[in-house]
Write an enzyme that holds these catalytic residues in place. Structure first.
Site, PDB file in Angstrom:
ATOM      1  N   GLY A  78     101.833 -14.317  -3.178  1.00  0.00           N
ATOM      2  CA  GLY A  78     101.946 -13.963  -1.957  1.00  0.00           C
ATOM      3  C   GLY A  78     102.234 -12.133  -1.298  1.00  0.00           C
ATOM      4  O   GLY A  78     102.984 -11.628  -2.679  1.00  0.00           O
ATOM      5  N   SER A  79     102.441 -11.780  -0.841  1.00  0.00           N
ATOM      6  CA  SER A  79     102.598 -10.185  -0.259  1.00  0.00           C
ATOM      7  C   SER A  79     103.870 -10.093   0.073  1.00  0.00           C
ATOM      8  O   SER A  79     104.605 -11.289   0.824  1.00  0.00           O
ATOM      9  CB  SER A  79     101.862  -9.391   0.671  1.00  0.00           C
ATOM     10  OG  SER A  79     100.190  -9.182  -0.396  1.00  0.00           O
ATOM     11  N   GLY A  80     104.601  -9.103   0.415  1.00  0.00           N
ATOM     12  CA  GLY A  80     105.910  -9.188   0.805  1.00  0.00           C
ATOM     13  C   GLY A  80     107.017  -8.783  -0.135  1.00  0.00           C
ATOM     14  O   GLY A  80     108.374  -8.650   0.618  1.00  0.00           O
ATOM     15  N   HIS A  81     106.764  -8.978  -1.643  1.00  0.00           N
ATOM     16  CA  HIS A  81     107.453  -8.193  -2.498  1.00  0.00           C
ATOM     17  C   HIS A  81     107.651  -7.042  -3.580  1.00  0.00           C
ATOM     18  O   HIS A  81     108.098  -7.167  -4.515  1.00  0.00           O
ATOM     19  CB  HIS A  81     107.370 -10.135  -3.519  1.00  0.00           C
ATOM     20  CG  HIS A  81     107.121 -10.824  -3.591  1.00  0.00           C
ATOM     21  ND1 HIS A  81     108.174 -11.555  -2.903  1.00  0.00           N
ATOM     22  CD2 HIS A  81     105.831 -12.205  -3.227  1.00  0.00           C
ATOM     23  CE1 HIS A  81     108.484 -12.850  -2.086  1.00  0.00           C
ATOM     24  NE2 HIS A  81     107.110 -13.104  -2.989  1.00  0.00           N
ATOM     25  N   ASP A  91     101.058 -20.574  -6.085  1.00  0.00           N
ATOM     26  CA  ASP A  91     100.267 -20.288  -6.733  1.00  0.00           C
ATOM     27  C   ASP A  91      99.732 -19.820  -7.892  1.00  0.00           C
ATOM     28  O   ASP A  91      98.752 -20.361  -8.860  1.00  0.00           O
ATOM     29  CB  ASP A  91     101.595 -19.153  -6.956  1.00  0.00           C
ATOM     30  CG  ASP A  91     101.893 -18.215  -6.229  1.00  0.00           C
ATOM     31  OD1 ASP A  91     101.309 -18.024  -5.388  1.00  0.00           O
ATOM     32  OD2 ASP A  91     102.616 -17.319  -6.306  1.00  0.00           O
ATOM     33  N   HIS A 132     111.569 -15.687  -0.531  1.00  0.00           N
ATOM     34  CA  HIS A 132     110.710 -15.804   0.331  1.00  0.00           C
ATOM     35  C   HIS A 132     112.206 -16.551   1.702  1.00  0.00           C
ATOM     36  O   HIS A 132     111.436 -17.137   2.706  1.00  0.00           O
ATOM     37  CB  HIS A 132     109.843 -17.448   0.022  1.00  0.00           C
ATOM     38  CG  HIS A 132     108.705 -17.288  -0.774  1.00  0.00           C
ATOM     39  ND1 HIS A 132     109.560 -17.151  -2.141  1.00  0.00           N
ATOM     40  CD2 HIS A 132     108.199 -16.502  -0.792  1.00  0.00           C
ATOM     41  CE1 HIS A 132     108.179 -17.053  -2.720  1.00  0.00           C
ATOM     42  NE2 HIS A 132     107.365 -15.788  -2.332  1.00  0.00           N
TER      43      HIS A 132
END
Lengths: 337, 337
Positions: free
Chosen positions: A53-56, A109, A215
């Protein structure tokens, strides 16, 4: 919600386009489906493919380049990439010596990378990272979560792959680095997913979430904020216990790599302060820090907070940690090598 | 106030100790008075000395090392360092070929660096940075403020000094880079000085401060937040006007360096999104970006927000920008050179 953003739906694409332009000497962005590769693809080496996921950010795109990843497949914010992203990227790169997937242990994932691996004909293996010692099982995970230790796995295995290591050797080294790594974090604030528009969780003005996930998943305890020295003490306890349970000697004479990682909303000055606390306490316990990293390497959108990751260094890991790397977000060593 | 901190009074010392330990291969910390130097001092080169209030990390300590600064003198948070810090550091380094002070244009910094320069016997010059195009005169400044363009001055002059440039040449180049640089920022949140314990200013949930200073000083206007594309448009207008007023051609064929700088509370993904907006608009206007930097390089404690800095590149500046640098926070090129 206050963010530098246009339309919520376009956030990841707009951001990736900027990333690809800012680093067009190193990386290339494919838009349909979305994946990022090195500018110069070397199909003779084991292809290292990560994603999530993006955001990291800078995880994983910022670690594409010589001595580290070949491919990253970013999903939407905090959402797994889909198998077609991995499959298309691999078709594009045409690897002749196999693919190693480096996957953080989140159910989505794991499932999507598994689906991708079932649909490709090239040899492949997966290193599953689960360095977070905070909790077992969580909102999006069975087992332990993969967090900032993943950066160390990507760097160390990236070096071996660059130097011609084969798929079996890369898989073996990746599993070892993951086993030798242990992380624990604490959040001072929540984070806000653009599409949600409000903080993922509520937290009081005087509270921290100890053991938080990247998250915003719950950790071990919600408690009153206290001096950084005491928070560091708690973090170290978790790490020591984890190494003990793994029967690994954290006092090994080769020393450890200490990564103090910001979740993105915490200033560098505070991360260095945490480093100071941990290093003083390690020194008192006879634990030798032989390599250090301090900064925002595995983030959680705009969350204020930090984690520490300790990786036990043997000669093999140390050698590959030190080797040259040239990516947007990690860069050292002789660029001509 | 939620921060990783022990006692408010010790914040800077605790943080600097961590910084010095994490980078003990590159830097050395002196505690009384406080200054940071390179680990290996070269007294034959022009000594580059910077400093200023803390809270802008990695500025300036993170830029100490080969190809950049020799010394940084950090003050308390948002407070100028005192002359004894600069004087002691210079005595410690024993420069044989003069000292160049690189000072951001804030009244306290200017005064204290002037006092220091009056009390040293070695040849010296000062480059005063004032790249912020937002406002003239502000809470702590007469004239324009010095902001992220300072990083570019330190890198470029650092290269010349490393290659043996004399004091006059270093001063001249520093002034040129400053003249050729123009910056403008916007804040989405305030920042909290540890000793104050509460935000420096109030800002509504749907407001931004356009033209904010790196201490939270007022900018040009308080307005409702809008799409990043529109904020970028406003930023570009300010930059273009500034270059026009300086009679500098931003469309020069050598191109520009575009630095998208985070104030520390804004995630990398949003900074890349801003980069994308600026680069698309520059492209449409025939402005060529030939070098790029995206990240937290000149921060304002925990402030959410970002700035853009544009530096016109001539051959001399470009050459010194590209040369090798090895500091805690900027690192590229061949380390053996």
């Amino acid at each position: 919600m206050k963010k530098f953003i246009n339309k919520t739906d376009n956030f990841i694409i707009d951001s990736l386009k900027g990333f690809a332009k800012a680093h067009d000497d190193l990386v290339e962005l494919n838009l349909d489906p979305i994946f990022v590769t090195r500018k110069k693809i070397n199909s003779d080496k084991v292809l290292l493919v990560s994603g999530g996921g993006s955001g990291h950010e800078p995880l994983h795109t910022g670690y594409i380049g010589k001595g580290m990843l070949d491919v990253a497949c970013p999903g939407h914010v905090f959402t797994s990439p889909t198998p077609d992203q991995m499959i298309s990227a691999i078709e594009y790169c045409q690897p002749k010596n196999g693919v190693l997937f480096i996957v953080k242990n989140y159910s989505g994932d794991v499932m999507n990378f598994e689906m991708a691996s079932e649909m490709i004909s090239v040899d492949h293996q997966t290193v599953l990272t689960n360095d977070d010692a905070a909790v077992i099982n969580s909102s999006y995970t069975s087992g332990r979560r993969g967090v900032a230790g993943t950066v160390i796995v990507e760097k160390v295995v990236g070096s071996l792959a660059e130097l011609g290591g084969d798929l079996t050797a890369c898989k073996k080294l990746g599993d070892k680095v993951n086993l030798y790594s242990s992380s624990i974090g604490a959040a001072l604030s929540s984070c806000t997913i653009p599409a949600a528009g409000k903080p993922t969780f509520e937290i009081g003005d005087d509270e921290i979430e100890f053991g938080v996930g990247i998250h915003g998943e719950p950790g071990r305890k919600r408690e009153k904020i206290k001096e950084a020295s005491l928070i560091a003490e708690d973090m170290i306890s978790v790490i020591l216990k984890d190494f003990e349970e793994k029967s690994l000697n954290i006092k090994d004479s080769n020393g450890v790599l200490l990564l103090v990682n910001g979740f993105s909303g915490t200033p560098l000055s505070e991360l260095y302060l945490i480093y100071n606390e941990v290093s003083e306490k390690f020194s008192a316990k006879g634990i030798h820090i032989s390599r250090s990293m301090v900064g925002n390497y595995t983030t959680a959108l705009d969350m204020a907070g930090a984690s520490i990751t300790v990786c036990l260094l043997d000669n093999e890991i140390k050698k590959h940690w030190d080797s040259a790397v040239m990516t947007p977000s990690l860069r050292w060593g002789n660029e001509d090598v």
